[in-house]
Motif scaffolding. Structure first.
Motif, PDB file in Angstrom:
ATOM      1  N   TYR A  41       1.145  -1.126  -0.008  1.00  0.00           N
ATOM      2  CA  TYR A  41       0.003  -0.112   0.192  1.00  0.00           C
ATOM      3  C   TYR A  41       0.987   1.234  -0.083  1.00  0.00           C
ATOM      4  O   TYR A  41       2.197   1.254   0.550  1.00  0.00           O
ATOM      5  N   GLY A  42       0.140   2.283  -0.626  1.00  0.00           N
ATOM      6  CA  GLY A  42       1.205   3.588  -0.662  1.00  0.00           C
ATOM      7  C   GLY A  42       0.135   4.367  -1.606  1.00  0.00           C
ATOM      8  O   GLY A  42      -0.440   4.193  -2.473  1.00  0.00           O
ATOM      9  N   GLY A  43       0.233   5.679  -1.028  1.00  0.00           N
ATOM     10  CA  GLY A  43      -0.672   6.856  -1.669  1.00  0.00           C
ATOM     11  C   GLY A  43      -2.198   6.531  -1.736  1.00  0.00           C
ATOM     12  O   GLY A  43      -2.806   6.792  -2.637  1.00  0.00           O
ATOM     13  N   GLY A  44      -2.702   5.650  -0.720  1.00  0.00           N
ATOM     14  CA  GLY A  44      -4.078   5.143  -0.917  1.00  0.00           C
ATOM     15  C   GLY A  44      -4.209   4.130  -1.743  1.00  0.00           C
ATOM     16  O   GLY A  44      -5.579   3.841  -1.920  1.00  0.00           O
ATOM     17  N   VAL A  45      -3.530   3.605  -2.543  1.00  0.00           N
ATOM     18  CA  VAL A  45      -3.772   2.600  -3.504  1.00  0.00           C
ATOM     19  C   VAL A  45      -3.075   1.071  -2.717  1.00  0.00           C
ATOM     20  O   VAL A  45      -2.020   1.057  -2.125  1.00  0.00           O
ATOM     21  N   PHE A  46      -3.885   0.106  -2.926  1.00  0.00           N
ATOM     22  CA  PHE A  46      -3.522  -1.378  -2.816  1.00  0.00           C
ATOM     23  C   PHE A  46      -2.916  -2.184  -3.894  1.00  0.00           C
ATOM     24  O   PHE A  46      -3.676  -1.681  -4.847  1.00  0.00           O
ATOM     25  N   LEU A  47      -2.004  -2.725  -3.813  1.00  0.00           N
ATOM     26  CA  LEU A  47      -1.571  -3.841  -4.739  1.00  0.00           C
ATOM     27  C   LEU A  47      -1.616  -5.046  -4.111  1.00  0.00           C
ATOM     28  O   LEU A  47      -0.582  -5.209  -3.184  1.00  0.00           O
TER      29      LEU A  47
END
Ligand SMILES: Cc1cc2nc3c(=O)[nH]c(=O)nc-3n(C[C@H](O)[C@H](O)[C@H](O)COP(=O)(O)O)c2cc1C
Length: 140
Positions: A41-47
């Motif tokens: 997660y980073g900058g509100g995004v999940f991968l």
């Protein structure tokens, strides 16, 4: 029959507590159905990559798609695999704000996590790189 699935999504609540709750729920549940993987997660995004039996992965992804804690869930990659890549993690975690920017820059135009604008293969290459650089924590 093992498979691996990769998807991206946007967190509704990107607070550390909210992410911790998702991880702890995952780590509790995944061993019971043989799921392993990693959540970045980073900058509100999940991968997230999830691996396991085809039925278990398919069932979990069904639950994940309906989870109101994130939105814009987008399938990036799905494949049958001979062996797991993240077998050591019930759900490993990577907080990308703590990762060297050059790793992100290697795979995208800007040093930020943007799986929506790159191919699934590129997102998987990023996960491989994070593993090679020991950036995944939470080995169980
Ligand atoms: C980004 C994200 C990742 C998740 N990863 C997992 C996971 O790896 N394993 C898991 O059991 N639940 C995970 N969940 C939670 C599931 O969406 C769901 O809450 C859980 O499977 C229980 O489903 P149920 O409430 O329908 O019974 C995740 C949720 C989010 C938002």
């Amino acid at each position: 029959m093992l498979v691996r699935l990769l998807y991206a999504s946007r967190a509704v609540d990107p607070s550390p507590d909210a992410i911790e709750a998702i991880l702890s729920q995952s780590r509790q549940h995944n061993p019971t159905c043989g799921i392993t993987g990693v959540l970045c997660y980073g900058g509100g995004v999940f991968l997230q990559a999830i691996e396991g039996g085809r039925s278990a992965v398919s069932d979990l992804y069904g639950h994940i798609q309906k989870d109101p804690r994130h939105k814009d869930v987008e399938l990036l990659h799905f494949e049958e695999i001979q062996e797991r890549r993240f077998g050591g993690w019930t759900m490993g975690q990577v907080n990308l704000t703590r990762v060297n920017h050059s790793i992100l820059l290697k795979y995208s135009e800007k040093p930020e996590l943007d799986p929506y604008s790159v191919s699934g293969r590129v997102s998987f290459a990023l996960l491989e790189e994070l593993m090679a650089t020991a950036s995944i924590i939470g080995r169980a």
